[in-house]
Design a protein around this motif. Structure first.
Motif, PDB file in Angstrom:
ATOM      1  N   LEU A  13      44.954  51.215  52.841  1.00 23.86           N
ATOM      2  CA  LEU A  13      43.269  51.364  53.120  1.00 23.86           C
ATOM      3  C   LEU A  13      42.713  51.290  51.737  1.00 23.86           C
ATOM      4  CD1 LEU A  13      43.068  54.050  55.970  1.00 23.86           C
ATOM      5  CD2 LEU A  13      43.037  51.396  56.275  1.00 23.86           C
ATOM      6  N   VAL A  14      43.458  51.511  50.722  1.00 24.99           N
ATOM      7  CA  VAL A  14      43.084  51.481  49.473  1.00 24.99           C
ATOM      8  C   VAL A  14      43.918  50.447  48.446  1.00 24.99           C
ATOM      9  CG1 VAL A  14      42.696  52.850  47.463  1.00 24.99           C
ATOM     10  CG2 VAL A  14      42.160  53.960  49.465  1.00 24.99           C
ATOM     11  N   GLY A  15      43.283  49.807  47.704  1.00 27.72           N
ATOM     12  CA  GLY A  15      44.096  48.756  46.983  1.00 27.72           C
ATOM     13  C   GLY A  15      43.239  47.784  46.076  1.00 27.72           C
ATOM     14  N   GLU A  16      43.973  46.688  45.666  1.00 25.56           N
ATOM     15  CA  GLU A  16      43.207  45.541  45.067  1.00 25.56           C
ATOM     16  C   GLU A  16      42.840  44.497  45.988  1.00 25.56           C
ATOM     17  OE1 GLU A  16      44.793  45.071  40.665  1.00 25.56           O
ATOM     18  OE2 GLU A  16      46.469  45.802  41.852  1.00 25.56           O
ATOM     19  N   PHE A  17      42.445  44.818  47.063  1.00 19.49           N
ATOM     20  CA  PHE A  17      41.893  44.022  47.931  1.00 19.49           C
ATOM     21  C   PHE A  17      40.721  43.042  47.642  1.00 19.49           C
ATOM     22  CE2 PHE A  17      42.697  48.032  50.471  1.00 19.49           C
ATOM     23  CZ  PHE A  17      44.070  47.496  50.574  1.00 19.49           C
ATOM     24  N   ASP A  18      40.696  41.859  48.343  1.00 20.71           N
ATOM     25  CA  ASP A  18      39.501  40.803  48.314  1.00 20.71           C
ATOM     26  C   ASP A  18      38.141  41.303  48.924  1.00 20.71           C
ATOM     27  OD1 ASP A  18      41.044  38.995  46.462  1.00 20.71           O
ATOM     28  OD2 ASP A  18      41.704  38.036  48.073  1.00 20.71           O
ATOM     29  N   ASP A  19      38.291  42.145  49.971  1.00 24.85           N
ATOM     30  CA  ASP A  19      37.166  42.843  50.381  1.00 24.85           C
ATOM     31  C   ASP A  19      37.587  44.314  50.606  1.00 24.85           C
ATOM     32  OD1 ASP A  19      39.718  43.029  52.031  1.00 24.85           O
ATOM     33  OD2 ASP A  19      38.492  42.960  53.985  1.00 24.85           O
ATOM     34  N   GLY A  20      36.271  45.068  51.057  1.00 22.72           N
ATOM     35  CA  GLY A  20      36.166  46.218  51.122  1.00 22.72           C
ATOM     36  C   GLY A  20      35.081  46.862  50.191  1.00 22.72           C
ATOM     37  N   ALA A  21      34.990  48.313  50.132  1.00 23.23           N
ATOM     38  CA  ALA A  21      34.062  48.891  49.199  1.00 23.23           C
ATOM     39  C   ALA A  21      34.837  49.235  48.058  1.00 23.23           C
ATOM     40  CB  ALA A  21      33.561  50.169  49.947  1.00 23.23           C
ATOM     41  N   PRO A  22      33.895  48.942  46.696  1.00 22.89           N
ATOM     42  CA  PRO A  22      34.588  49.179  45.520  1.00 22.89           C
ATOM     43  C   PRO A  22      34.570  50.858  45.382  1.00 22.89           C
ATOM     44  CG  PRO A  22      32.771  47.704  45.018  1.00 22.89           C
ATOM     45  CD  PRO A  22      32.765  48.138  46.626  1.00 22.89           C
ATOM     46  N   LEU A  23      35.602  51.379  44.643  1.00 19.16           N
ATOM     47  CA  LEU A  23      35.794  52.683  44.482  1.00 19.16           C
ATOM     48  C   LEU A  23      35.166  53.072  43.117  1.00 19.16           C
ATOM     49  CD1 LEU A  23      39.634  53.093  45.211  1.00 19.16           C
ATOM     50  CD2 LEU A  23      37.806  53.884  46.435  1.00 19.16           C
ATOM     51  N   PHE A  24      34.859  52.117  42.291  1.00 19.01           N
ATOM     52  CA  PHE A  24      34.043  52.312  41.164  1.00 19.01           C
ATOM     53  C   PHE A  24      33.041  51.130  40.832  1.00 19.01           C
ATOM     54  CE2 PHE A  24      38.003  54.537  40.510  1.00 19.01           C
ATOM     55  CZ  PHE A  24      37.716  55.898  39.984  1.00 19.01           C
ATOM     56  N   ASP A  25      31.797  51.974  40.214  1.00 18.35           N
ATOM     57  CA  ASP A  25      30.654  51.249  39.843  1.00 18.35           C
ATOM     58  C   ASP A  25      30.678  51.142  38.176  1.00 18.35           C
ATOM     59  OD1 ASP A  25      28.552  49.321  39.617  1.00 18.35           O
ATOM     60  OD2 ASP A  25      27.113  50.875  40.665  1.00 18.35           O
ATOM     61  N   GLY A  26      31.413  50.119  37.504  1.00 19.61           N
ATOM     62  CA  GLY A  26      31.448  50.356  36.141  1.00 19.61           C
ATOM     63  C   GLY A  26      32.065  51.611  35.698  1.00 19.61           C
ATOM     64  N   GLU A  27      31.511  52.502  34.808  1.00 21.13           N
ATOM     65  CA  GLU A  27      31.993  53.517  34.368  1.00 21.13           C
ATOM     66  C   GLU A  27      31.965  54.616  35.485  1.00 21.13           C
ATOM     67  OE1 GLU A  27      33.493  53.710  31.169  1.00 21.13           O
ATOM     68  OE2 GLU A  27      33.342  51.603  31.190  1.00 21.13           O
ATOM     69  N   GLU A  28      31.043  54.549  36.511  1.00 19.79           N
ATOM     70  CA  GLU A  28      31.127  55.662  37.452  1.00 19.79           C
ATOM     71  C   GLU A  28      31.609  55.267  38.797  1.00 19.79           C
ATOM     72  OE1 GLU A  28      29.236  58.458  36.497  1.00 19.79           O
ATOM     73  OE2 GLU A  28      28.886  57.691  34.548  1.00 19.79           O
ATOM     74  N   ALA A  29      31.832  56.495  39.439  1.00 16.61           N
ATOM     75  CA  ALA A  29      32.365  56.272  40.703  1.00 16.61           C
ATOM     76  C   ALA A  29      31.422  55.650  41.582  1.00 16.61           C
ATOM     77  CB  ALA A  29      32.886  57.786  41.042  1.00 16.61           C
ATOM     78  N   SER A  30      31.879  55.021  42.471  1.00 17.28           N
ATOM     79  CA  SER A  30      30.830  54.148  43.305  1.00 17.28           C
ATOM     80  C   SER A  30      30.416  55.241  44.562  1.00 17.28           C
ATOM     81  CB  SER A  30      31.716  53.171  44.165  1.00 17.28           C
ATOM     82  OG  SER A  30      32.572  53.713  45.076  1.00 17.28           O
ATOM     83  N   GLU A  31      29.467  54.807  45.116  1.00 16.13           N
ATOM     84  CA  GLU A  31      28.718  55.700  46.284  1.00 16.13           C
ATOM     85  C   GLU A  31      29.888  56.151  47.336  1.00 16.13           C
ATOM     86  OE1 GLU A  31      25.852  57.194  46.325  1.00 16.13           O
ATOM     87  OE2 GLU A  31      25.604  56.515  44.385  1.00 16.13           O
ATOM     88  N   THR A  32      30.676  54.847  47.600  1.00 16.15           N
ATOM     89  CA  THR A  32      31.817  55.145  48.718  1.00 16.15           C
ATOM     90  C   THR A  32      32.599  56.373  48.011  1.00 16.15           C
ATOM     91  OG1 THR A  32      31.818  52.979  49.436  1.00 16.15           O
ATOM     92  CG2 THR A  32      33.681  54.277  49.771  1.00 16.15           C
TER      93      THR A  32
END
Length: 263
Positions: free
Chosen positions: A128-147
């Motif tokens: 459920l977590v990995g280097e996928f082509d789809d899904g919600a990013p875990l990080f947004d630049g230097e910061e943690a993503s909203e997810t």
């Protein structure tokens, strides 16, 4: 880079734990799924007291044995049987899913045994977590993503609920209200009932003897309704047993079964 959590025994569902960090997981994604294979064969899942009012509508709430009892949602009467999912982990009925299961594959864990600080970790084997082509990013630049922020908040709330649950159980133990449970269930065509043991439940006889001032305090704090939610939920044992028999997974001979605390 943070080191991996030093867990000698991993919690229920988790095959591995890795700390989430931007250095290693900057391009990783989190994706949803319509099936939960980690639920297959799991007959008992930890439950927090805040979930009692909702959970008691769907399945029995019992307590594990041992010196530190933990509330459990009973999803099957025998180990290896979950009557609410099929063999691929697809939910067969729209029932309440405990927060313990909803947080997977994430959880808060200690990175160092000498520190009380908890960090957001995940099970890298979950798919459920990995280097996928789809899904919600875990990080947004230097910061943690909203997810990621949302999951961190959910896990933090779960830890707080866990502390409240421990206080609830401590109060039951203080008044010696937990007893060894036993349930006898009869199947049509079987001469002897099937007896289940290995769990704990509130002793209703002792509950009736609790002093009035204590009961008033429990009613004001919200503890007393939780006790009765547990007791009322036990009526669902026969329904769970019946579903198991219909699935062809009923016990072959009278067991000494129960619902031990998952590791």
């Amino acid at each position: 880079m943070a080191s991996a959590p030093q867990n000698s025994t991993l919690p229920l569902f988790y095959n591995d734990l890795a700390p989430l960090n931007r250095q290693d997981h900057a391009g990783w994604q989190s994706r949803g799924t319509d099936r939960a294979p980690w639920l297959v064969g799991q007959h008992a899942i930890p439950l927090t007291v805040e979930e009692f009012p909702m959970a008691q509508r769907h399945f029995p709430i019992i307590f594990s044995g041992g010196d530190d009892p933990v509330p459990l949602a009973l999803l099957g009467m025998n180990e290896g049987v979950n009557v609410f999912v099929d063999d691929e982990g697809v939910m067969t009925d729209p029932v309440y899913l405990p927060a313990y299961a909803r947080r997977y594959p994430f959880m808060l864990a200690k990175l160092r045994p000498d520190s009380e600080e908890l960090s957001l970790c995940f099970d890298p084997t979950s798919g459920l977590v990995g280097e996928f082509d789809d899904g919600a990013p875990l990080f947004d630049g230097e910061e943690a993503s909203e997810t990621t922020k949302g999951m961190l908040q959910f896990c933090e709330q779960f830890e707080i609920a866990g502390q409240k649950t421990a206080q609830f159980v401590a109060e039951l133990k203080k008044h010696d209200l937990l007893m060894d449970g036993e349930l006898a269930l009869q199947i049509d065509g079987q001469e002897q009932p099937f007896t289940y043991r290995g769990f704990r439940m509130v002793d209703e006889a002792k509950l009736r003897e609790v002093r009035g001032d204590v009961l008033r305090g429990w009613n004001q704090s919200g503890l007393l309704p939780l006790v009765y939610a547990h007791l009322f939920s036990l009526d669902l044992v026969r329904e769970i047993f019946g579903r198991q028999v219909q699935m062809g997974k009923g016990p072959i001979e009278a067991p000494q079964a129960g619902a031990p605390l998952p590791a």
